[in-house]
Design a protein around this motif. Sequence first.
Motif, PDB file in Angstrom:
ATOM      1  N   CYS A   1      63.102  12.760 -80.752  1.00  0.00           N
ATOM      2  CA  CYS A   1      64.143  11.765 -81.018  1.00  0.00           C
ATOM      3  C   CYS A   1      63.496  10.529 -81.641  1.00  0.00           C
ATOM      4  CB  CYS A   1      64.890  11.403 -79.736  1.00  0.00           C
ATOM      5  SG  CYS A   1      64.039  10.235 -78.668  1.00  0.00           S
TER       6      CYS A   1
ATOM      7  N   GLU B   1      63.020   7.596 -80.415  1.00  0.00           N
ATOM      8  CA  GLU B   1      62.079   6.911 -79.510  1.00  0.00           C
ATOM      9  C   GLU B   1      60.829   7.742 -79.210  1.00  0.00           C
ATOM     10  OE1 GLU B   1      63.766   4.335 -76.262  1.00  0.00           O
ATOM     11  OE2 GLU B   1      65.627   5.166 -77.045  1.00  0.00           O
ATOM     12  N   CYS B   2      60.863   9.053 -79.494  1.00  0.00           N
ATOM     13  CA  CYS B   2      59.621   9.846 -79.411  1.00  0.00           C
ATOM     14  C   CYS B   2      58.647   9.336 -80.475  1.00  0.00           C
ATOM     15  CB  CYS B   2      59.898  11.322 -79.686  1.00  0.00           C
ATOM     16  SG  CYS B   2      60.728  12.202 -78.372  1.00  0.00           S
TER      17      CYS B   2
ATOM     18  N   CYS C   1      58.271   9.666 -73.974  1.00  0.00           N
ATOM     19  CA  CYS C   1      59.403   9.031 -74.668  1.00  0.00           C
ATOM     20  C   CYS C   1      60.349   8.361 -73.663  1.00  0.00           C
ATOM     21  CB  CYS C   1      60.158  10.094 -75.464  1.00  0.00           C
ATOM     22  SG  CYS C   1      61.756   9.508 -76.027  1.00  0.00           S
TER      23      CYS C   1
ATOM     24  N   HIS D   1      63.858  10.107 -73.524  1.00  0.00           N
ATOM     25  CA  HIS D   1      63.887  11.407 -72.849  1.00  0.00           C
ATOM     26  C   HIS D   1      63.545  11.297 -71.368  1.00  0.00           C
ATOM     27  CE1 HIS D   1      63.889  13.369 -76.957  1.00  0.00           C
ATOM     28  NE2 HIS D   1      64.883  13.932 -76.306  1.00  0.00           N
TER      29      HIS D   1
HETATM   30 ZN   LIG Z   1      62.453  11.140 -77.364  1.00  0.00          ZN
END
Ligand SMILES: [Zn+2]
Length: 262
Positions: free
Chosen positions: A88, A90-91, A160, A163
Amino acid sequence: MSKVEAAALELKKRNSSVKVEPLCVFVDEKSAEKAVKDADLVVDCLDTLSSKYALNRACIEHKKALVFGSALEEYGMVSVFKPWVSACVECVYPNLSDEGLPTCATAGVLPQLVQLVGSIMAAQAVKQILGQNTLLDTLLFIDLKDASFEKVSLLRNPNCPAHLGLPLSYKNEVTEMCTRNGRRLLMLKLENPPKIEEALTKLSQNSVNAKLVGTQVLSFVDEQGSRFSYTSAGVLLAEISEVYSTIDEAKLVVERVSRMLN
Ligand SMILES: [Zn+2]
């Protein structure tokens, strides 16, 4: 007129059979959730990281494919995420805050780059609708400084914050946006935003003569010539008069008006 109303009019002009529902909202966790939940596909054309994070989280929650793009100086990025399955936003960009990051106001952006990133994002949106995953979990890095394109594979980051379900933090602070009409443009999301009618009353109690533009925006000018727009999304935008030369002076102008509205 708000940006979304203007965009809706333009889209209708180009294709009269298209149905457009403009939502004049500031994208945070609550509004992202509402905007995303009934969508088939989400395209991130946002210009602040906090809003990008909120949209990303809503896409994880509601299992929506997200076409992501960004452009700054001479560098652009485009990617497609199915964040409930793999990586994602933010990963790739964890734990950043808008404060201190360069923006197109402070670092500038090449207009041709914005067009290029927008076109590639539009192509990726069509490909997603057709079921073609050409940039899924792949970051396309565009460098117009040496005219190069590079692809990088993305994996889910075990640390993350999205997640792991860690909370998002958002500070209501004055943010400098791209310039408008050659003037500094500042934005503030109000903490307790009044509705448009209430805002009109509050401003007139402070001897400010505001007028309604379209249905979602109040427009007014102060004695020094700074121009303000207050939108139904609770966002105050200020085009700062040339009288104020420093960013600190400009921020004070926005804070003074926000006190009338809060
Ligand atoms: Zn993520």
